[in-house]
Design a protein around this motif. Structure first.
Motif, PDB file in Angstrom:
ATOM      1  N   ALA A  21       0.818  -1.204   0.000  1.00  0.00           N
ATOM      2  CA  ALA A  21       0.000   0.000   0.000  1.00  0.00           C
ATOM      3  C   ALA A  21       0.854   1.257   0.000  1.00  0.00           C
ATOM      4  O   ALA A  21       0.763   2.096   0.869  1.00  0.00           O
ATOM      5  N   ASP A  22       1.679   1.391  -1.031  1.00  0.00           N
ATOM      6  CA  ASP A  22       2.567   2.542  -1.133  1.00  0.00           C
ATOM      7  C   ASP A  22       1.827   3.867  -1.043  1.00  0.00           C
ATOM      8  O   ASP A  22       2.376   4.855  -0.594  1.00  0.00           O
ATOM      9  N   GLU A  23       0.557   3.893  -1.468  1.00  0.00           N
ATOM     10  CA  GLU A  23      -0.191   5.139  -1.408  1.00  0.00           C
ATOM     11  C   GLU A  23      -0.350   5.627   0.024  1.00  0.00           C
ATOM     12  O   GLU A  23      -0.464   6.811   0.273  1.00  0.00           O
ATOM     13  N   GLU A  24      -0.364   4.725   0.978  1.00  0.00           N
ATOM     14  CA  GLU A  24      -0.541   5.107   2.365  1.00  0.00           C
ATOM     15  C   GLU A  24       0.782   5.217   3.117  1.00  0.00           C
ATOM     16  O   GLU A  24       0.836   5.794   4.194  1.00  0.00           O
ATOM     17  N   ALA A  25       1.843   4.676   2.548  1.00  0.00           N
ATOM     18  CA  ALA A  25       3.125   4.652   3.244  1.00  0.00           C
ATOM     19  C   ALA A  25       3.625   6.048   3.508  1.00  0.00           C
ATOM     20  O   ALA A  25       3.669   6.880   2.632  1.00  0.00           O
ATOM     21  N   GLY A  26       4.030   6.290   4.721  1.00  0.00           N
ATOM     22  CA  GLY A  26       4.641   7.553   5.070  1.00  0.00           C
ATOM     23  C   GLY A  26       3.685   8.705   5.251  1.00  0.00           C
ATOM     24  O   GLY A  26       4.118   9.794   5.597  1.00  0.00           O
ATOM     25  N   ALA A  27       2.414   8.525   5.014  1.00  0.00           N
ATOM     26  CA  ALA A  27       1.468   9.623   5.155  1.00  0.00           C
ATOM     27  C   ALA A  27       1.071   9.801   6.608  1.00  0.00           C
ATOM     28  O   ALA A  27       0.674   8.874   7.271  1.00  0.00           O
ATOM     29  N   ALA A  28       1.240  11.011   7.104  1.00  0.00           N
ATOM     30  CA  ALA A  28       0.878  11.308   8.489  1.00  0.00           C
ATOM     31  C   ALA A  28       0.196  12.670   8.529  1.00  0.00           C
ATOM     32  O   ALA A  28       0.760  13.641   9.015  1.00  0.00           O
ATOM     33  N   GLY A  29      -0.994  12.768   7.956  1.00  0.00           N
ATOM     34  CA  GLY A  29      -1.719  14.023   7.957  1.00  0.00           C
ATOM     35  C   GLY A  29      -1.116  15.029   7.005  1.00  0.00           C
ATOM     36  O   GLY A  29      -1.319  14.955   5.815  1.00  0.00           O
ATOM     37  N   ASP A  30      -0.337  15.966   7.538  1.00  0.00           N
ATOM     38  CA  ASP A  30       0.262  17.023   6.725  1.00  0.00           C
ATOM     39  C   ASP A  30       1.722  16.757   6.409  1.00  0.00           C
ATOM     40  O   ASP A  30       2.407  17.642   5.912  1.00  0.00           O
ATOM     41  N   GLN A  31       2.209  15.569   6.708  1.00  0.00           N
ATOM     42  CA  GLN A  31       3.637  15.298   6.560  1.00  0.00           C
ATOM     43  C   GLN A  31       3.870  13.969   5.850  1.00  0.00           C
ATOM     44  O   GLN A  31       3.042  13.072   5.915  1.00  0.00           O
ATOM     45  N   LEU A  32       5.023  13.868   5.195  1.00  0.00           N
ATOM     46  CA  LEU A  32       5.501  12.578   4.701  1.00  0.00           C
ATOM     47  C   LEU A  32       6.689  12.204   5.562  1.00  0.00           C
ATOM     48  O   LEU A  32       7.639  12.978   5.699  1.00  0.00           O
ATOM     49  N   ILE A  33       6.603  11.029   6.159  1.00  0.00           N
ATOM     50  CA  ILE A  33       7.631  10.533   7.067  1.00  0.00           C
ATOM     51  C   ILE A  33       8.167   9.225   6.496  1.00  0.00           C
ATOM     52  O   ILE A  33       7.399   8.388   6.027  1.00  0.00           O
ATOM     53  N   GLN A  87      20.334   9.908   2.203  1.00  0.00           N
ATOM     54  CA  GLN A  87      20.064   8.667   2.927  1.00  0.00           C
ATOM     55  C   GLN A  87      19.282   9.066   4.169  1.00  0.00           C
ATOM     56  O   GLN A  87      19.704   9.964   4.898  1.00  0.00           O
ATOM     57  N   VAL A  88      18.125   8.453   4.414  1.00  0.00           N
ATOM     58  CA  VAL A  88      17.290   8.808   5.561  1.00  0.00           C
ATOM     59  C   VAL A  88      17.064   7.592   6.454  1.00  0.00           C
ATOM     60  O   VAL A  88      17.184   6.454   6.006  1.00  0.00           O
ATOM     61  N   THR A  89      16.729   7.860   7.701  1.00  0.00           N
ATOM     62  CA  THR A  89      16.421   6.787   8.647  1.00  0.00           C
ATOM     63  C   THR A  89      14.917   6.690   8.839  1.00  0.00           C
ATOM     64  O   THR A  89      14.168   7.605   8.478  1.00  0.00           O
ATOM     65  N   ASP A  90      14.490   5.606   9.421  1.00  0.00           N
ATOM     66  CA  ASP A  90      13.088   5.380   9.745  1.00  0.00           C
ATOM     67  C   ASP A  90      12.581   6.533  10.608  1.00  0.00           C
ATOM     68  O   ASP A  90      13.212   6.900  11.591  1.00  0.00           O
ATOM     69  N   GLY A  91      11.460   7.138  10.221  1.00  0.00           N
ATOM     70  CA  GLY A  91      10.862   8.207  11.010  1.00  0.00           C
ATOM     71  C   GLY A  91      11.323   9.602  10.636  1.00  0.00           C
ATOM     72  O   GLY A  91      10.852  10.586  11.214  1.00  0.00           O
ATOM     73  N   THR A  92      12.211   9.728   9.647  1.00  0.00           N
ATOM     74  CA  THR A  92      12.678  11.046   9.213  1.00  0.00           C
ATOM     75  C   THR A  92      11.552  11.809   8.532  1.00  0.00           C
ATOM     76  O   THR A  92      10.861  11.277   7.665  1.00  0.00           O
ATOM     77  N   LEU A  93      11.370  13.077   8.919  1.00  0.00           N
ATOM     78  CA  LEU A  93      10.396  13.941   8.261  1.00  0.00           C
ATOM     79  C   LEU A  93      10.972  14.338   6.907  1.00  0.00           C
ATOM     80  O   LEU A  93      12.056  14.920   6.834  1.00  0.00           O
ATOM     81  N   LEU A  94      10.267  13.989   5.833  1.00  0.00           N
ATOM     82  CA  LEU A  94      10.754  14.224   4.478  1.00  0.00           C
ATOM     83  C   LEU A  94      10.242  15.532   3.904  1.00  0.00           C
ATOM     84  O   LEU A  94      10.983  16.284   3.289  1.00  0.00           O
ATOM     85  N   LEU A  95       8.949  15.782   4.089  1.00  0.00           N
ATOM     86  CA  LEU A  95       8.353  17.042   3.642  1.00  0.00           C
ATOM     87  C   LEU A  95       7.072  17.288   4.386  1.00  0.00           C
ATOM     88  O   LEU A  95       6.487  16.376   4.975  1.00  0.00           O
TER      89      LEU A  95
END
Length: 105
Positions: A21-33, A87-95
């Motif tokens: 479910a890549d469409e949902e991956a990293g989505a946290a409201g107003d942020q991509l993590i 290179q990013v780690t798990d939980g990094t705020l991307l945008l």
């Protein structure tokens, strides 16, 4: 899912699949993590861009697979915190998306 067999009984256990479910991956409201450690392979978002929900914004390469992270809602990009090749780690705020303004108020 996972099923544990113990004492002659089967116990099904539901597990989240962070690779589907890549469409949902990293989505946290107003942020991509970042949902996992990886390499920012493609970055299509720029600060100020207007995006629609589900629009691909970033491709994260992890475990030799590419994971497309998409806009969690319609809006404008408020801040991009990574660049291609990072290179990013798990939980990094991307945008982050810009705050929504309530036009009705």
């Amino acid at each position: 899912g996972l099923t544990v067999f113990m004492g002659g009984h089967a116990y099904p256990v539901g597990l989240p699949d962070t690779l589907s479910a890549d469409e949902e991956a990293g989505a946290a409201g107003d942020q991509l993590i970042a949902p996992m450690p990886g390499l920012v392979k493609v970055l299509t978002a720029k600060t100020g861009d207007t995006v629609t929900k589900g629009e691909p914004l970033l491709v994260l390469e992890a475990m030799k697979m590419e994971h497309t992270l998409r806009a969690p809602r319609d809006g404008a990009i408020g801040e991009v915190l990574v660049s291609e090749g990072d290179q990013v780690t798990d939980g990094t705020l991307l945008l982050a998306l810009a705050e929504e303004t309530d036009a009705a108020a």
